[in-house]
Design a protein around this motif. Structure first.
Motif, mmCIF file in Angstrom:
data_model
loop_
_atom_site.group_PDB
_atom_site.id
_atom_site.type_symbol
_atom_site.label_atom_id
_atom_site.label_comp_id
_atom_site.label_asym_id
_atom_site.label_seq_id
_atom_site.Cartn_x
_atom_site.Cartn_y
_atom_site.Cartn_z
ATOM 1 N N LYS A 1 1.430 -2.746 7.835
ATOM 2 C CA LYS A 1 1.129 -1.382 7.205
ATOM 3 C C LYS A 1 2.241 -0.798 6.572
ATOM 4 O O LYS A 1 3.406 -0.981 6.955
ATOM 5 C CB LYS A 1 0.806 -0.247 8.281
ATOM 6 C CG LYS A 1 0.347 1.159 7.751
ATOM 7 C CD LYS A 1 0.168 2.082 9.028
ATOM 8 C CE LYS A 1 -0.155 3.274 8.310
ATOM 9 N NZ LYS A 1 -0.591 4.527 9.465
ATOM 10 N N GLU B 1 -6.575 -7.335 3.973
ATOM 11 C CA GLU B 1 -7.356 -7.851 5.268
ATOM 12 C C GLU B 1 -8.081 -9.052 4.940
ATOM 13 O O GLU B 1 -8.953 -9.111 4.238
ATOM 14 C CB GLU B 1 -8.512 -6.559 5.298
ATOM 15 C CG GLU B 1 -9.246 -6.687 6.553
ATOM 16 C CD GLU B 1 -8.797 -6.471 7.706
ATOM 17 O OE1 GLU B 1 -9.371 -7.391 8.662
ATOM 18 O OE2 GLU B 1 -7.724 -5.735 7.968
ATOM 19 N N GLU C 1 -3.836 -2.509 5.874
ATOM 20 C CA GLU C 1 -4.964 -1.541 5.479
ATOM 21 C C GLU C 1 -5.345 -1.800 4.042
ATOM 22 O O GLU C 1 -6.324 -1.463 3.652
ATOM 23 C CB GLU C 1 -3.951 -0.006 5.422
ATOM 24 C CG GLU C 1 -3.594 0.296 6.600
ATOM 25 C CD GLU C 1 -3.094 1.919 6.482
ATOM 26 O OE1 GLU C 1 -2.651 2.334 5.435
ATOM 27 O OE2 GLU C 1 -3.141 2.567 7.490
#
Length: 411
Positions: free
Chosen positions: A125, A91, A88
């Motif tokens: 995450k 990336e 999240e």
């Protein structure tokens, strides 16, 4: 000489220490005091410490970082990767700085990254991130403990205000209560922004405890028999089953990872079949359980956590608790599904690391100096930890583990 006499003699010697036996101006952070300490080492130990004193650290920026400062130890830094991370916050493709003196680790993590990349990358995450402190209060019996817990719950808003008044960044998120015998452990859970927050939450919790101790008797007639700002329930710098299993109050970042390893990539890069890989994983899980290793299957991802902590200026005392993980893996038609849940990766990017030039450069390399940098760093550390775990497991499974160390791990 008996033990008592030896102890008495040691105490006598300690009391006779002169000023020349102590590090000069240990908590002074300026170039003059630094030079006095360096000169003291040279005179007392006949040692120049040329390598240790060759660094780019400004001693004036080290208050709160270290005391008795005399120099810096250089640890070789290698780059692992690239690794495709689908997080999240993290990336894209990342290269990770590993500060380590153990050969093969950087190459092995890079090899694991290749398999992950050819399998579409690794999902990460942060499920939760906080810092905890757990003071303990002792009473006479269960009835008094229950009355104390009721009063704490009713007084939460006031306690929250007492905590929050001492920090611009930390915020009390919850208080969990646990009765053990005639004591109550209160687990204070804080949000700490991009700071790791360990010192922050200690100060905030103690301020709330001062209010509790000052007001409880007048409001309830209860008397606290014993108090400590930490009763050892928080798991500070040690493995803790509560943090491993908790979805609400673990320390640090709780990071979920998930990757589907393609069997073609495993065979071409690891030279390891799915059957070999899973056979080793199953044996390892059973043996780890028998040996009492928390979390079931565990390989050697602690190497990555230690190496990246050293490179980015994290608290090395937290390596043990940060390596706590629960692994789940299974064979699929396409290869292997692998998921590691790291329960307590403790990171801070608004911290002492910013005042250390080499560590700050490593944080910049990872893009972790901005907002939510601490969570992003936790995602990256977890992803590279998986890369090393699967690579090492594969090399043990296909009997190349020893060969790799003979070729790459020796001088």
């Amino acid at each position: 000489m008996n033990i008592k006499q030896e102890i008495d003699e040691s105490i006598t010697k300690a009391n006779k220490l002169s000023a020349d036996d102590r590090v000069p101006k240990g908590n002074s952070h300026n170039p003059i005091s630094l030079q006095k300490r360096v000169d003291w080492v040279k005179d007392k130990f006949d040692l120049d410490m040329d390598a240790v004193t060759s660094h780019k650290i400004d001693p004036r920026r080290l208050r709160g970082v270290i005391e008795n400062f005399v120099g810096a130890v250089q640890i070789p830094v290698g780059l692992a990767g690239p690794l495709q991370i689908n997080g999240e916050l993290a990336e894209g493709l990342f290269m990770a700085p590993f500060a380590t003196v153990e050969g093969v680790i950087t190459l092995s993590a890079s090899r694991g990254a290749r398999v992950i990349n050819e399998s579409g990358g690794i999902r990460v995450k942060v499920m939760q991130r906080q810092m905890t402190r757990a003071p303990v209060f002792q009473f006479n019996n269960l009835e008094e403990c229950e009355a104390f817990v009721r009063w704490i719950r009713a007084s939460y808003d006031t306690i929250e205000a007492e905590c929050n008044k001492l920090s611009r960044h930390g915020r009390l998120d919850a208080i969990e209560d646990y009765i053990i015998g005639n004591t109550v452990h209160l687990k204070f859970c804080f949000l700490t922004g991009d700071a790791a927050g360990q010192n922050m939450v200690t100060i905030m919790t103690d301020n709330a405890a001062i209010w509790i101790r000052d007001n409880i008797e007048a409001q309830t007639s209860l008397k606290i028999r014993f108090y400590s700002v930490e009763g050892n329930l928080a798991g500070d710098k040690k493995f803790n089953y509560m943090n491993l299993n908790s979805n609400t109050s673990s320390r640090g970042a709780r990071v979920f990872t998930e990757v589907f390893l393609k069997k073609e990539a495993m065979e071409s890069i690891f030279d390891c079949t799915v059957e070999q890989f899973m056979a080793e994983a199953n044996q390892g899980a059973v043996a780890n359980t028998f040996a009492g290793t928390p979390g079931g299957l565990s390989v050697n991802s602690t190497n990555v956590i230690a190496a990246m902590y050293a490179a980015t200026g994290q608290d090395l005392g937290c390596v043990v608790e940060s390596a706590s993980q629960q692994v789940f893996c299974e064979a699929t038609e396409e290869g292997v599904y692998w998921s590691s849940l790291y329960s307590s990766i403790i990171t801070g990017t608004k911290s002492n690391a910013q005042r250390l030039p080499t560590q700050n450069e490593c944080l910049e390399l990872l893009g972790c100096t901005g907002d939510k940098g601490a969570e992003k760093l936790a995602e990256i550390i977890a992803a590279f930890s998986v890369a090393l775990d699967i690579s090492t497991l594969a090399s043990v499974a296909n009997d190349t583990f020893s060969k790799a160390h003979r070729i790459c791990g020796r001088g």
